[in-house]
Every structure is written in C-alpha cells, then in structure tokens.
Design a protein around this motif. Structure first.
Motif, short mmCIF file in Angstrom:
data_model
loop_
_atom_site.label_atom_id
_atom_site.label_comp_id
_atom_site.label_asym_id
_atom_site.label_seq_id
_atom_site.Cartn_x
_atom_site.Cartn_y
_atom_site.Cartn_z
N VAL A 133 1.00 -1.28 -0.04
CA VAL A 133 0.02 -0.03 -0.09
C VAL A 133 0.85 1.19 0.12
O VAL A 133 1.90 1.24 0.73
N LYS A 134 0.49 2.02 -0.83
CA LYS A 134 1.38 3.19 -0.95
C LYS A 134 0.55 4.56 -0.42
O LYS A 134 -0.61 4.74 -1.08
N LEU A 135 0.70 4.95 0.53
CA LEU A 135 -0.03 6.23 1.17
C LEU A 135 0.62 7.59 0.66
O LEU A 135 1.52 7.76 1.48
N LEU A 136 -0.06 8.34 0.08
CA LEU A 136 0.71 9.61 -0.30
C LEU A 136 -0.45 10.59 0.44
O LEU A 136 -1.31 10.87 0.03
N PHE A 137 0.25 11.29 1.45
CA PHE A 137 -0.48 12.25 2.23
C PHE A 137 0.19 13.39 2.42
O PHE A 137 1.62 13.69 2.38
N TYR A 192 7.54 13.90 6.19
CA TYR A 192 7.41 13.16 4.91
C TYR A 192 6.23 12.84 4.50
O TYR A 192 5.14 12.93 5.06
N THR A 193 6.07 13.05 3.04
CA THR A 193 4.60 13.17 2.44
C THR A 193 4.13 11.88 1.63
O THR A 193 3.23 11.81 1.09
N SER A 194 4.90 10.76 1.91
CA SER A 194 4.45 9.38 1.24
C SER A 194 5.02 8.27 1.91
O SER A 194 6.27 8.41 2.51
N VAL A 195 4.60 7.02 1.92
CA VAL A 195 4.80 6.07 2.67
C VAL A 195 4.46 4.69 2.10
O VAL A 195 3.35 4.81 1.73
N SER A 196 5.09 3.65 2.07
CA SER A 196 4.66 2.43 1.58
C SER A 196 4.78 1.46 2.51
O SER A 196 5.62 1.24 3.08
N PHE A 197 3.62 0.86 2.69
CA PHE A 197 3.65 -0.47 3.48
C PHE A 197 3.43 -1.73 2.95
O PHE A 197 2.82 -2.01 1.65
N PRO A 198 4.28 -2.78 3.50
CA PRO A 198 4.12 -4.10 2.51
C PRO A 198 3.02 -4.79 2.95
O PRO A 198 2.56 -4.52 4.31
N ILE A 199 2.29 -5.74 2.41
CA ILE A 199 1.46 -6.62 2.83
C ILE A 199 1.85 -8.05 2.73
O ILE A 199 1.89 -8.55 1.46
#
Length: 349
Positions: free
Chosen positions: A31-35, A160-167
C-alpha cells in the motif's frame, strides 16, 4: 496488515474511518499512502483500477494498492515489518534488508540493542526512499492498528509526504467497518430494521483467488464481462464462522428451500434475505446477512431439485446459474462453491 478498521487521528483530524479496496489482501501487494500533513475527514472517492494499481482518494490524500517490488519504491518512507531486534531475515524483511545493504543491517543491529518502542527509523542504504521505518510485527488487531497509527504519525512529524507499507501473506481476517454502500434498490431493508450492530469485511485470500480464477474463465467462455453481481445471503449465527473460512457449501442445499435447484441461493434485495427464515435471530435478537460477490454469468430458469444448470442448447457448455424469473429475477442460484464470495457480513436487529 495495513487495513484500517477504526479512525486514526493526526493532529486531532480524523484520518481513516475504514477500508482500502477489494484487492488489498492479495499476496505481494503493498500500500502506498501519499499524504500531506494530515488527512481530512470525508468520503473515499470511487476506486479507479489500472494494470497492477487500484487508487482511491480522500480529500488531498491518494491511497493506492500496487502490485510490485517494494524495494523499488520511491516514496519518502518504506515500512519494514520485522522482529524485536529489527534483523528479521525472512519474507519481506529479508528482501528489504538484502536490497538496502550492510549499512542498514548494522544500524538495525545497533538500534535494536537499545531500548525502543517497537519502531526505529534508519538510513535507506541502497533503496531509493529517504528513510526505512522498521516496525515489530504484531498479530493482535488492536496492536496492529496502534503500530500503523504510530508509523503514520512519525512520518507526519518528520514532514515526509509518502509512505509504502508491505502486505505479507494474510490468513482469514474479519475487519469491522463504519459504513457500507448498499445498492439503492434496498431502501426497504435500510428503513425496516432498528439498528445495524456492525458491518464486517471478510478477507479470505484462498476464496478470493478461486473466485478471480473462475471469473476470468467465465469471461473468456461467455465472451463478455457482465458475469458478477452483488447479492445477499441470509444465514444463522452458527454458520458464520464456517462461511467465513470455507465459503458457501451447496451440499447444505435444502436447509431452507430448493424450489429452483439444489444450490446456494442469493437474493437481489436485502429485505428478502433478512427474513427470519433465512437470517435467523440469535438469543440477542441479532440477525446475520452477507453481501456477496456472485458469479452469475449466463443464466436460465431453475427447476425444483435441479443439481446443476442445464446445457446451453445441444452443446457441452452449461449455464452458469439459474434464476426464479427470467423477466425480472429476484433470486440467483449457483451450483459451484467458488462462484460466490462472502465479502461483507452485516449484523443487524
């Protein structure tokens, strides 16, 4: 584990109230959360899907489910699920540490030997992100929620403005939701019951994969893509864990009715499945009903005690399902267990 089932708050603003998209639990997804600094309250936009990516938005926040190699990500932060010493060399953690290089492993070993709160941030090493955020793997749903919340708060704290979570590979999970879009033809159901106790989403990777394989085969055989419908199925409390784990079993046909065949029955309208005959109340007066994805494909009129759909004309191919009325069907019956997926469980009174 990055599904959100309860509100998360950053700087007092409601961040998430529920879900991602239906493909979230598949193996090797991230999941890539761009916030921006906070997520606004509001509704998720319509999910837009393209090859390998599914995207929705909440205000100025973009949420994506992407197939791929998380070590190639260019988001500001990549999250790694690890052990207490942050040196886990298996699964996603092994891939991240191997790709990041020795400098990251050595920093993990040092920080892991110091007192910590189950989370550390290291240099990216050979990765293209700015930082790697290492989290201790949790199995308890409440602790998972807290870990994800803390990870997002740390990203916001450091701008930080974006983060990727592994599943990682997931087993069966049941997630609670605060709302669910039910087809507009079900206003009678929505206004007839005193309360909705809760809505849960069922995550069963094995059943989902089987459904998708069957759907693809059906689309090729029928030469069209109008093969899936969202239908309802009422049940009793004692069968809920069985359906969650194994799906619908047509061998139980006849428990309620077999007027149009000995298969699994699904209704177009929720108020039909909500009847006590199908959604039997428990001791607390709670009733149970699934909103399902059903592969109805090409269908024809069903008949009593039918054990399989009839053939199409004189050929070897059979219809995919049967109905109670060809002009205006209100009920669909399928004879293969993998043709229906129990997506949401609605508990109501």
């Amino acid at each position: 584990w990055v599904r959100f089932s309860a509100p998360i708050f950053l700087h007092g603003v409601s961040m998430f109230s529920l879900c991602m998209v239906g493909f979230l639990w598949l193996t090797n997804f991230k999941v890539k959360l761009l916030f921006l600094s906070v997520l606004p309250a509001g509704k998720f936009s319509k999910v837009v899907s393209s090859s390998g990516k599914h995207e929705t938005k909440l205000g100025n926040v973009t949420i994506q489910v992407v197939t791929g190699d998380i070590t190639k990500e260019t988001t500001d932060v990549i999250v790694n699920s690890s052990n207490d010493s942050f040196t886990l060399k298996s699964g996603v953690s092994k891939a991240i540490l191997d790709a990041a290089g020795v400098a990251v492993l050595e920093e993990c070993q040092y920080l892991g030997s110091q007192p910590h709160q189950g989370m550390i941030m290291t240099v990216p090493g050979n990765l293209k992100c700015k930082k790697i955020l290492h989290l201790v793997v949790q199995s308890d749903k409440g602790k998972i929620h807290s870990s994800v919340k803390e990870a997002l708060q740390m990203c916001v704290k450091h701008s930080y403005t974006s983060v990727s979570f592994p599943i990682p590979e997931l087993q069966l999970q049941v997630l609670q939701f605060k709302y669910l879009t039910i087809p507009s033809t079900n206003t009678k159901f929505l206004t007839s019951w005193d309360s909705f106790c809760h809505i849960e989403r069922i995550q069963n990777p094995a059943l989902w994969k089987s459904l998708q394989i069957k759907k693809h085969e059906m689309e090729q055989r029928n030469n069209h893509q109008n093969n899936e419908k969202r239908l309802f199925h009422g049940t009793s409390e004692d069968t809920v864990p069985i359906i969650n784990e194994r799906g619908f079993n047509r061998s139980y046909a006849g428990k309620n009715a077999t007027c149009y065949g000995k298969g699994s029955y699904f209704a177009v309208k929720a108020d039909y499945s909500a009847q006590d005959t199908y959604s039997k109340p428990n001791a607390k007066g709670e009733k149970f009903m699934y909103l399902c994805r059903v592969l109805t494909g090409d269908y024809t009129l069903g008949q009593k005690d039918m054990i399989a759909p009839p053939s199409k004309g004189s050929g070897v191919h059979m219809y995919d399902s049967v109905v109670n009325d060809m002009t205006n069907p209100s009920m669909f019956i399928v004879f293969h267990d993998i043709q229906a997926y129990p997506e949401y469980l609605i508990t109501f009174k």
